[in-house]
Write an enzyme that holds these catalytic residues in place. Structure first.
Site, mmCIF file in Angstrom:
data_model
loop_
_atom_site.group_PDB
_atom_site.id
_atom_site.type_symbol
_atom_site.label_atom_id
_atom_site.label_comp_id
_atom_site.label_asym_id
_atom_site.label_seq_id
_atom_site.Cartn_x
_atom_site.Cartn_y
_atom_site.Cartn_z
ATOM 1 N N LYS A 23 28.306 26.348 27.303
ATOM 2 C CA LYS A 23 28.781 27.474 28.065
ATOM 3 C C LYS A 23 28.021 28.800 27.566
ATOM 4 C CE LYS A 23 33.458 26.096 29.210
ATOM 5 N NZ LYS A 23 33.062 25.347 30.362
ATOM 6 N N THR A 47 37.222 27.401 33.514
ATOM 7 C CA THR A 47 37.016 28.008 32.364
ATOM 8 C C THR A 47 35.733 28.653 32.287
ATOM 9 O OG1 THR A 47 38.289 26.212 31.247
ATOM 10 C CG2 THR A 47 36.747 27.622 29.676
ATOM 11 N N THR A 48 34.734 28.080 32.870
ATOM 12 C CA THR A 48 33.336 28.694 33.149
ATOM 13 C C THR A 48 33.570 29.856 33.859
ATOM 14 O OG1 THR A 48 32.366 26.652 32.538
ATOM 15 C CG2 THR A 48 31.158 28.147 33.613
ATOM 16 N N GLY A 66 37.443 21.959 34.792
ATOM 17 C CA GLY A 66 36.524 20.832 34.928
ATOM 18 C C GLY A 66 37.227 19.683 34.781
ATOM 19 N N ASP A 71 35.488 19.813 38.627
ATOM 20 C CA ASP A 71 34.394 19.212 39.045
ATOM 21 C C ASP A 71 34.716 18.625 40.735
ATOM 22 O OD1 ASP A 71 33.062 19.868 36.757
ATOM 23 O OD2 ASP A 71 33.988 18.035 35.622
ATOM 24 N N HIS A 98 36.251 13.420 30.839
ATOM 25 C CA HIS A 98 35.923 13.560 32.491
ATOM 26 C C HIS A 98 34.539 13.199 32.647
ATOM 27 C CE1 HIS A 98 34.883 17.446 31.266
ATOM 28 N NE2 HIS A 98 34.365 17.757 32.642
#
Length: 151
Positions: A23, A47-48, A66, A71, A98
């Protein structure tokens, strides 16, 4: 499968994704390329996206996190022709719970023939291309022809 074409507009729809260990690297790249990125429509996993928006002030449409399905949400947008470019700084040295979702996202990006950058160098090359600012035709699977053949 038969192919057809899809037109990417000059203002691309760009998805931004990064694993936790990446990140900071993505934030640095986004900050360095903020002027270019402002000309495009930005999406990200939760979050990103929140982190990038907070730190850079860029308008980013965030999915859920994600690992919670973000995703997969981006993958669905890719398959619908709503994402043109995927910037995914993933950590190849660290397994995440994940991982199947990560593999699915990269696979669907390949199926639908969109450009993918997985690190700073590939993102730099991709965003240095004049095609990022132009209307571009890409070949994609002709799903409508596939459906017609099935009936």
């Amino acid at each position: 499968m038969k192919k057809t074409t899809r037109t990417m507009a000059a203002h691309k729809h760009v998805a931004l994704v990064a694993h936790d260990n990446c990140k900071g690297e993505l934030l640095r790249w986004v900050t360095e390329n903020k002027e270019k990125l402002q000309r495009h429509f930005l999406y990200a996993t939760g979050t990103t996206g929140h982190m990038l928006s907070k730190e850079t002030g860029l308008a980013i449409k965030s999915m859920i996190s994600g690992p919670m399905g973000g995703d997969q949400q981006l993958g669905a947008l890719i398959s619908e022709g709503k994402i043109d470019v995927l910037i995914f700084f993933w950590d190849p040295l660290n397994a995440v719970p994940h991982d199947p979702d990560v593999k699915a996202l990269l696979r669907i990006a390949s199926v639908w023939n969109i450009p993918v950058a997985t690190n700073r160098a590939s993102a730099k090359f991709l965003f240095s291309s004049s095609l990022m600012e132009q209307e571009v035709q890409i070949e994609i699977p002709d799903y409508q022809a596939y459906l017609a053949e099935r009936t």
